[in-house]
Motif scaffolding. Structure first.
Motif, PDB file in Angstrom:
ATOM      1  N   THR A 228       0.847  -1.187   0.000  1.00  0.00           N
ATOM      2  CA  THR A 228       0.000   0.000   0.000  1.00  0.00           C
ATOM      3  C   THR A 228       0.883   1.239   0.000  1.00  0.00           C
ATOM      4  O   THR A 228       1.864   1.304   0.726  1.00  0.00           O
ATOM      5  CB  THR A 228      -0.934   0.013   1.228  1.00  0.00           C
ATOM      6  OG1 THR A 228      -1.850  -1.068   1.107  1.00  0.00           O
ATOM      7  CG2 THR A 228      -1.700   1.308   1.356  1.00  0.00           C
TER       8      THR A 228
ATOM      9  N   CYS B 113      -3.630  -3.529   7.979  1.00  0.00           N
ATOM     10  CA  CYS B 113      -3.060  -4.143   6.780  1.00  0.00           C
ATOM     11  C   CYS B 113      -3.753  -5.473   6.485  1.00  0.00           C
ATOM     12  O   CYS B 113      -3.847  -6.333   7.361  1.00  0.00           O
ATOM     13  CB  CYS B 113      -1.562  -4.373   6.968  1.00  0.00           C
ATOM     14  SG  CYS B 113      -0.770  -5.148   5.557  1.00  0.00           S
TER      15      CYS B 113
ATOM     16  N   HIS C 157      -0.115  -1.459   8.991  1.00  0.00           N
ATOM     17  CA  HIS C 157       0.875  -1.484   7.929  1.00  0.00           C
ATOM     18  C   HIS C 157       2.257  -1.274   8.543  1.00  0.00           C
ATOM     19  O   HIS C 157       2.408  -0.566   9.535  1.00  0.00           O
ATOM     20  CB  HIS C 157       0.637  -0.344   6.926  1.00  0.00           C
ATOM     21  CG  HIS C 157      -0.582  -0.509   6.089  1.00  0.00           C
ATOM     22  ND1 HIS C 157      -0.743  -1.520   5.181  1.00  0.00           N
ATOM     23  CD2 HIS C 157      -1.726   0.237   6.017  1.00  0.00           C
ATOM     24  CE1 HIS C 157      -1.907  -1.388   4.575  1.00  0.00           C
ATOM     25  NE2 HIS C 157      -2.536  -0.349   5.079  1.00  0.00           N
TER      26      HIS C 157
ATOM     27  N   SER D  25       3.350  -4.892  -3.916  1.00  0.00           N
ATOM     28  CA  SER D  25       2.052  -5.579  -3.795  1.00  0.00           C
ATOM     29  C   SER D  25       2.030  -6.878  -4.600  1.00  0.00           C
ATOM     30  O   SER D  25       1.461  -7.872  -4.157  1.00  0.00           O
ATOM     31  CB  SER D  25       0.918  -4.658  -4.240  1.00  0.00           C
ATOM     32  OG  SER D  25       1.111  -4.214  -5.562  1.00  0.00           O
TER      33      SER D  25
END
Length: 83
Positions: free
Chosen positions: A11, A24, A36, A60
């Motif tokens: 992210t 997260c 996160h 990602s």
């Protein structure tokens, strides 16, 4: 302006405080069971897994797949980006 990324899911955020304030979906403890984690490496065109060397163009994409050489065992953890 710098971008900041989550080490677990990739992210992207424009500030560290906004990134680390949110849950997260790929946290090691489970979806939304942790925040996160800031990826402390620099932005790159390719990211490599620190366990097996697999590469991807985005964090990602890299962290979305299981790693055969993860310390917890094959298929028991996701790829992790190296610094």
């Amino acid at each position: 302006m710098s971008n900041f990324y989550c080490e677990y899911c990739g992210t992207k955020s424009s500030s560290i405080s906004n990134l680390t304030a949110n849950s997260c979906s790929r946290h090691p403890l489970g979806s939304s069971k942790g925040k996160h984690k800031l990826y402390e490496g620099s932005e790159k065109t390719k990211y490599s897994c620190k366990y097996c060397g697999t590469s991807a163009s985005a964090i990602s994409s890299l962290t979305g797949n299981s790693c055969s050489r993860h310390p917890n065992g094959s298929g028991k953890g996701k790829h992790a980006p190296s610094l």
